[in-house]
Design an enzyme around this catalytic site. Sequence first.
Site, PDB file in Angstrom:
ATOM      1  N   ASP A  60      90.303  -4.022  51.298  1.00 54.61           N
ATOM      2  CA  ASP A  60      89.301  -3.059  50.968  1.00 54.61           C
ATOM      3  C   ASP A  60      88.910  -3.658  49.454  1.00 54.61           C
ATOM      4  OD1 ASP A  60      87.693  -1.187  51.184  1.00 54.61           O
ATOM      5  OD2 ASP A  60      88.966   0.531  50.811  1.00 54.61           O
ATOM      6  N   ARG A  63      83.258  -4.920  47.492  1.00 54.32           N
ATOM      7  CA  ARG A  63      81.892  -4.576  46.833  1.00 54.32           C
ATOM      8  C   ARG A  63      82.113  -3.947  45.597  1.00 54.32           C
ATOM      9  NH1 ARG A  63      78.810  -0.507  50.934  1.00 54.32           N
ATOM     10  NH2 ARG A  63      81.047  -0.127  51.046  1.00 54.32           N
ATOM     11  N   TRP A  65      84.814  -4.582  43.748  1.00 59.73           N
ATOM     12  CA  TRP A  65      85.248  -5.639  42.859  1.00 59.73           C
ATOM     13  C   TRP A  65      83.916  -6.460  42.201  1.00 59.73           C
ATOM     14  CZ3 TRP A  65      84.158 -11.056  43.227  1.00 59.73           C
ATOM     15  CH2 TRP A  65      85.110 -11.711  42.301  1.00 59.73           C
ATOM     16  N   SER A 106      85.232  -2.626  60.969  1.00 55.04           N
ATOM     17  CA  SER A 106      85.390  -1.643  61.822  1.00 55.04           C
ATOM     18  C   SER A 106      84.212  -1.433  62.777  1.00 55.04           C
ATOM     19  CB  SER A 106      85.600  -0.218  61.605  1.00 55.04           C
ATOM     20  OG  SER A 106      84.717   0.635  60.815  1.00 55.04           O
ATOM     21  N   ASN A 109      81.681   0.477  60.543  1.00 55.93           N
ATOM     22  CA  ASN A 109      81.174  -0.678  59.733  1.00 55.93           C
ATOM     23  C   ASN A 109      79.796  -1.367  60.148  1.00 55.93           C
ATOM     24  OD1 ASN A 109      84.349  -1.642  58.209  1.00 55.93           O
ATOM     25  ND2 ASN A 109      83.064  -0.125  57.688  1.00 55.93           N
ATOM     26  N   ARG A 234      97.313  -1.996  51.977  1.00 59.75           N
ATOM     27  CA  ARG A 234      95.877  -1.625  51.653  1.00 59.75           C
ATOM     28  C   ARG A 234      95.561  -1.887  50.240  1.00 59.75           C
ATOM     29  NH1 ARG A 234      91.849   2.581  54.301  1.00 59.75           N
ATOM     30  NH2 ARG A 234      89.915   2.356  53.317  1.00 59.75           N
ATOM     31  N   SER A 242      92.356   4.669  58.289  1.00 58.88           N
ATOM     32  CA  SER A 242      90.859   3.963  58.703  1.00 58.88           C
ATOM     33  C   SER A 242      91.022   3.565  59.965  1.00 58.88           C
ATOM     34  CB  SER A 242      90.430   3.303  57.858  1.00 58.88           C
ATOM     35  OG  SER A 242      90.230   3.723  56.361  1.00 58.88           O
TER      36      SER A 242
END
Length: 285
Positions: A60, A63, A65, A106, A109, A234, A242
């Site tokens: 996770d 974006r 980062w 997922s 997503n 995670r 999630s």
Amino acid sequence: MGAVCASGASWVKEGVARRAEWFGSGMTWLRTFVYAVYARRLRKRLDGANLPRHLAMVMDGNRRWARQMGFEDPRVGHRYGAEHLDEVLGWCAEMGIRHVTVFVASVDNMRKRDAGEVGNLMRMIEEVVAERLSRPSSVWRLHLAGRLDVLPDSTRDALKLAADSTVAGDGGFHLNIAIGYDGREEIVNAIRALLDEEAQAGHSVADVAQRLTADRIAEHLYTGGQPDPDLVIRTSGERRMSGFLLWQAAYSELHFCDVYWPGFRRIDFLRALRSYAARSRRFGA
């Protein structure tokens, strides 16, 4: 005289700039050296330790980062994240961790995020993950976990090709790519597959109910035949699962790391293993 003073001032400025550059490079070298020493000590402390057979990771923060690093397009983080997976798998192989499951995307997503972002992520999966796993040098046998029907045709084909190409070279290392994945759907699909199997064998619902066990359902999960994950990591600082491996992770140890996935360092990885090795697992007791 003024020209001489100006020349002298210029010389001083150049000298200060050179010293600052030297100092900066020296500090970079020092940080690199300290990091390497610390990583070696962490690694040595894990010799003979109880390490996970199966490691699961929620990758996770790609974006976030990218934004943190100053990229104008946060989708750039997906490429860095995909490339970083290759490095992390190398760490796992080095530590003898033979089963790894990574959460890529997922079902939500795929359905809810911007089409451009999803398309970019799928290209990264095709161009980086699937391509590298297909190389003869890869030790990983690829397994797909999720609803492949929600993926673009090109991504589905690339992953299937990679999975097929890694079967013959099975060296005991197994990688599950959870993509188009939903933990509740996985359990429903496993039970449906079990019922279909029993129906084809001519067994009644009463027969199935009489012989139904948790182990029989587990055989029909995406990870059927593999051990349940011992440790779930995670990244990004989020403290939730999630919907990831809801069945398999019932007794897993959890480790939440505050760094974003592309910035997940080897020392972060080793710290997670150290934390796991220090725990006394209870398995619900």
